[in-house]
Write an enzyme that holds these catalytic residues in place. Sequence first.
Site, short mmCIF file in Angstrom:
data_model
loop_
_atom_site.label_atom_id
_atom_site.label_comp_id
_atom_site.label_asym_id
_atom_site.label_seq_id
_atom_site.Cartn_x
_atom_site.Cartn_y
_atom_site.Cartn_z
N ASP A 122 14.91 -8.23 -16.87
CA ASP A 122 13.75 -7.91 -16.03
C ASP A 122 14.22 -7.79 -14.58
O ASP A 122 15.31 -8.22 -14.24
CB ASP A 122 12.67 -9.00 -16.17
CG ASP A 122 11.27 -8.46 -15.84
OD1 ASP A 122 11.16 -7.30 -15.39
OD2 ASP A 122 10.29 -9.22 -16.03
N ASP A 123 13.36 -7.20 -13.75
CA ASP A 123 13.76 -7.01 -12.36
C ASP A 123 13.67 -8.29 -11.55
O ASP A 123 14.43 -8.52 -10.64
CB ASP A 123 12.89 -5.93 -11.70
CG ASP A 123 11.43 -6.35 -11.67
OD1 ASP A 123 10.78 -6.27 -12.71
OD2 ASP A 123 10.96 -6.79 -10.61
N CYS A 175 15.68 -6.91 4.84
CA CYS A 175 14.75 -8.03 4.89
C CYS A 175 14.97 -8.81 3.61
O CYS A 175 14.74 -8.30 2.51
CB CYS A 175 13.31 -7.56 4.98
SG CYS A 175 12.13 -8.95 4.97
N CYS A 228 6.45 -13.42 0.56
CA CYS A 228 6.63 -12.22 1.38
C CYS A 228 5.46 -12.15 2.36
O CYS A 228 4.30 -12.23 1.95
CB CYS A 228 6.64 -10.96 0.51
SG CYS A 228 6.70 -9.45 1.50
N SER A 260 9.62 -2.07 -15.54
CA SER A 260 10.53 -2.20 -14.39
C SER A 260 11.93 -2.64 -14.77
O SER A 260 12.87 -2.43 -14.00
CB SER A 260 9.91 -3.14 -13.35
OG SER A 260 9.39 -4.27 -13.98
N ASN A 265 0.73 0.66 5.75
CA ASN A 265 1.42 -0.11 4.72
C ASN A 265 2.29 -1.14 5.44
O ASN A 265 3.11 -0.77 6.27
CB ASN A 265 2.31 0.81 3.87
CG ASN A 265 3.22 0.05 2.92
OD1 ASN A 265 4.32 0.51 2.61
ND2 ASN A 265 2.80 -1.10 2.45
N GLY A 266 2.07 -2.39 5.13
CA GLY A 266 2.86 -3.44 5.77
C GLY A 266 1.96 -4.57 6.20
O GLY A 266 0.83 -4.70 5.71
N GLY A 302 -0.87 0.72 -4.99
CA GLY A 302 -2.15 0.07 -4.71
C GLY A 302 -3.24 0.60 -5.61
O GLY A 302 -3.43 1.82 -5.70
N CYS A 306 0.81 -1.20 0.00
CA CYS A 306 0.00 0.00 0.00
C CYS A 306 0.85 1.25 0.00
O CYS A 306 2.05 1.20 0.16
CB CYS A 306 -0.88 0.03 1.25
SG CYS A 306 -1.92 -1.42 1.42
N CYS A 320 13.22 -3.47 3.25
CA CYS A 320 12.83 -4.40 2.17
C CYS A 320 13.63 -4.05 0.91
O CYS A 320 13.46 -2.97 0.35
CB CYS A 320 11.33 -4.24 1.90
SG CYS A 320 10.80 -5.02 0.37
N CYS A 352 12.23 -13.15 1.11
CA CYS A 352 11.78 -13.79 -0.14
C CYS A 352 12.91 -14.43 -0.93
O CYS A 352 12.66 -15.25 -1.81
CB CYS A 352 11.00 -12.78 -1.00
SG CYS A 352 11.98 -11.36 -1.52
N TYR A 401 11.77 -3.54 -7.32
CA TYR A 401 10.54 -3.55 -8.13
C TYR A 401 9.49 -2.53 -7.71
O TYR A 401 8.90 -1.85 -8.53
CB TYR A 401 9.90 -4.94 -8.09
CG TYR A 401 8.51 -4.94 -8.67
CD1 TYR A 401 8.32 -4.89 -10.06
CD2 TYR A 401 7.38 -4.94 -7.86
CE1 TYR A 401 7.05 -4.85 -10.60
CE2 TYR A 401 6.11 -4.90 -8.40
CZ TYR A 401 5.94 -4.85 -9.77
OH TYR A 401 4.70 -4.80 -10.30
P1 AMP Z 1 6.12 -13.68 -13.11
O1 AMP Z 1 5.57 -13.49 -14.47
O2 AMP Z 1 5.13 -14.33 -12.18
O3 AMP Z 1 7.45 -14.37 -13.07
O4 AMP Z 1 6.34 -12.24 -12.48
C1 AMP Z 1 7.45 -11.50 -12.83
C2 AMP Z 1 7.02 -10.18 -13.40
O5 AMP Z 1 6.12 -9.53 -12.52
C3 AMP Z 1 8.20 -9.26 -13.59
O6 AMP Z 1 8.07 -8.65 -14.85
C4 AMP Z 1 8.11 -8.26 -12.47
O7 AMP Z 1 8.41 -6.96 -12.92
C5 AMP Z 1 6.67 -8.32 -12.01
N1 AMP Z 1 6.55 -8.40 -10.55
C6 AMP Z 1 7.45 -8.79 -9.65
N2 AMP Z 1 6.96 -8.74 -8.40
C7 AMP Z 1 5.70 -8.28 -8.51
C8 AMP Z 1 4.67 -7.98 -7.57
N3 AMP Z 1 4.85 -8.15 -6.26
N4 AMP Z 1 3.50 -7.53 -8.05
C9 AMP Z 1 3.31 -7.36 -9.37
N5 AMP Z 1 4.24 -7.62 -10.29
C10 AMP Z 1 5.43 -8.08 -9.88
#
Ligand code: AMP
Length: 487
Positions: free
Chosen positions: A362-363, A450, A399, A295, A111-112, A37, A10, A248, A453, A254
């Site tokens: 990707d992140d 933290c 998480c 991202s 938030n948390g 959010g 949030c 975190c 994950c 991300y």
């Molecule tokens: P996935 O497709 O399930 O492997 O999710 C990875 C993708 O979702 C990446 O492109 C991330 O940028 C994005 N992502 C990572 N964590 C989250 C999150 N908590 N909520 C929404 N998107 C996320």
Amino acid sequence: MTASGPREKCGVVGVSLGDRASARPLYYALYALQHRGQESAGIVTHDGFQQHSHVSMGLVGDAFDEADLAGLNGSVGIGHVRYPTAGSVDTSCAQPFSVSFKSGSLGLSHNGNLVNAAEIRDELAGLGHAFTSDGDTEVIAHDLARNLLEEDLVRAVKHTMRRIHGSYSLTIMHDDTVMGVRDPEGNRPLCIGELDEGYILASESAAIDVLDGELVRDVRPGELVILQPDGADFDAYQLFERERSAHCFFEHVYFARPDSAMDGHLVYDVRRELGRQLWAESGVDSDVVMPVPDSGRAFASGYAEAAQEEGADVEFAEGLMKNRYVGRTFIMPTQDARERAVRLKLNPISDVVEGRTVTLIDDSIVRGTTSNQLVQLMRDVGAEGVHVRIGAPPIVAPCYMGIDMATREELIAADRTVEEIREEIGADSLGYLSIDAVAEALSTSRADLCLGCVTGEYPYDIDGETTDRDVERPVIGGGAEAAPSDD
Ligand code: AMP
């Protein structure tokens, strides 16, 4: 709580603006925090006599109209944007939570995620408190309301902080006093900004920027910041001091906006540095480096820059276009819907890809849906090779601290080696970033982050999980309260 319990990521805000109305600045600040959010948005203000509240489901732009804002009188207020993954998806959990009780009115944005909310709820329910939602926030509000009957503001907050265990950044409004609190480990972000007419507390500094304010500093872990009702200044109280923090790291990877500064670092710079480290740790020859938008962008530019500095003959190119009107793939109910949504959201520019070797950046990889789909897409439009590089370590555990990830069963890295994941997503090679590189980019030690994950060990005492430190969970109910270690 369990992995399927409510996990809220949030955004919170609070302002005190002297003579100026708070509704519109709060509304703009919530806009700046929208990425934190999208499920509901709300504002509670106080005009010196009474509270005014408007909370609605949906995006900030849809949740308020002119009349709603006009009704939110007063120069102080708090706001909230919420996204829950599970639990109640209705207005009973939307925030800010507001309540009137004997010693005044209270509003709360959280938030948390608390780890021991159920225990406190049971105890308070036994004492006659009636709850209207199943969220943590109401538990904090009731506990605080109870303490405020007998104690001054600072003592009451401290008393509640001693009882709650978990991650929290809160903005609280007691009558016309707005406060901000960060949990003793500083898990979720919160910062203070100075505006022309007063002060603001917000999850991210981007909310200060949008109001043309200046970031003063982060709220410290365990600190209470009280904005003076006339907007002239703020007072700070270091209520708890811990040897180790538990920031975190995923906020930087991300969740936060790249244009926010958090715990002393501009998120964009951190991501670029992580991208540079990614090249140093697992750089691979390719014709083109391509971010997964949005991202992956900062990571990819850092990665490509580091590669080019070392003489690599590689181009940085945007070969994937994002349809910004498609919602988050992540939260789709079924795997089928998630796959379809990735395809709806991201479309390749085939000229950039055809006949070339591509490194996709990707992140993070969570379930693996995005990477799997994108590797296939790259091949479909003629890529000769597809490498994947990820700006975070493998996510191996859920998480519990406020970011909605997936359950352990859904996490692709929970029970697979990197080689097995590579095979699963169909890439020619796959590289993740090390945990040490993350700590280094944040100029901190692993001990102060933290990393739940990515290690499966948490800085809080969570049922059924292991912890990475000496933590004492408050004993609620049964009369015995945990030793107040920070008195
Ligand atoms: P996935 O497709 O399930 O492997 O999710 C990875 C993708 O979702 C990446 O492109 C991330 O940028 C994005 N992502 C990572 N964590 C989250 C999150 N908590 N909520 C929404 N998107 C996320």
